[in-house]
Enzyme design. Sequence first.
Site, short mmCIF file in Angstrom:
data_model
loop_
_atom_site.label_atom_id
_atom_site.label_comp_id
_atom_site.label_asym_id
_atom_site.label_seq_id
_atom_site.Cartn_x
_atom_site.Cartn_y
_atom_site.Cartn_z
N HIS A 55 -6.68 86.74 -16.41
CA HIS A 55 -8.11 86.87 -16.09
C HIS A 55 -8.49 88.34 -16.02
O HIS A 55 -7.81 89.15 -15.38
CB HIS A 55 -8.45 86.20 -14.77
N SER A 56 -9.61 88.70 -16.67
CA SER A 56 -10.14 90.05 -16.68
C SER A 56 -9.06 91.01 -17.18
O SER A 56 -8.60 90.88 -18.31
CB SER A 56 -10.66 90.42 -15.29
N MET A 57 -8.61 91.98 -16.37
CA MET A 57 -7.53 92.85 -16.81
C MET A 57 -6.34 92.03 -17.31
O MET A 57 -5.65 92.41 -18.26
CB MET A 57 -7.08 93.76 -15.66
N SER A 92 -6.32 89.40 -19.00
CA SER A 92 -6.50 88.99 -20.40
C SER A 92 -6.02 90.07 -21.35
O SER A 92 -5.38 89.79 -22.36
CB SER A 92 -7.98 88.68 -20.68
N SER A 130 -9.33 84.85 -20.04
CA SER A 130 -10.40 84.50 -19.10
C SER A 130 -11.15 85.74 -18.61
O SER A 130 -10.54 86.75 -18.26
CB SER A 130 -9.78 83.76 -17.89
#
Length: 245
Positions: A74-76, A78, A102
């Site tokens: 998720h975020s970083m 990803s 994500s």
Amino acid sequence: MLLFCLPYAGGSETTYYQWDHYLNQSINLCPVSLKGRGKRFNEPFYECLEDAIEDIFESIKDKLKENEYAIFGHSMGSLLAYELYYKIKKMGFHQPKHIFFSGYRSPEMKKKEIIYNLPNKQFKEKIIELGGIPEELVNNDDLFDVFIPVLKSDIKIVETYKYKEREDKISCGISVLNGLNDNITLENLMSWKKHTDKSFQLHHFEGNHFFINHNAENIVSLINQTLAAEKENENQKQMLFKSFF
């Protein structure tokens, strides 16, 4: 099957612990611990994204040898998942069955605003704008000051990341997850599609950038269904192959 989960900037492996309640029994949750937080709090921060990838790979490589696996970030996380895929491939290990990206734009879509080097006061304001920061942290300056170094370090390795175009695409299906109230454009999300030569799916969830904190059951249900479908497709291919011999 193993599910490696990579945290967002400032987050730790504990983000994913609750997922165990919803995961199919055939999937083993493997949250990845990063330096500078959680049980690795006393270890020095990463200098760059490449350092993080090397560390993550070393921590999971023994599990890759005999297990099927998928990756979620998720975020970083990803961006870490994207680069981890190519590290795994470079080192000659077998590929994941699926990757879930994500809350993050396609990696070649570089963020224009740089915030990691802002003074703490302005940096805090920018982070609060994203949402997802617990209220007790926002309202406690002393506690937030403890949190800032790891957050700045994580954002630094993301904002100083240099995208490298690759000819070889991701050779497994990918799913992109997004919060409906996040500020990532549809173009940035759809651009992930060009990074795989397999299946691509885009899924929207209620919430902002940190929608994963409030949609655990729905997200894990999607993971269960996706990995079950991947397994079924693989079984069908094997049966078809055997029918020719």
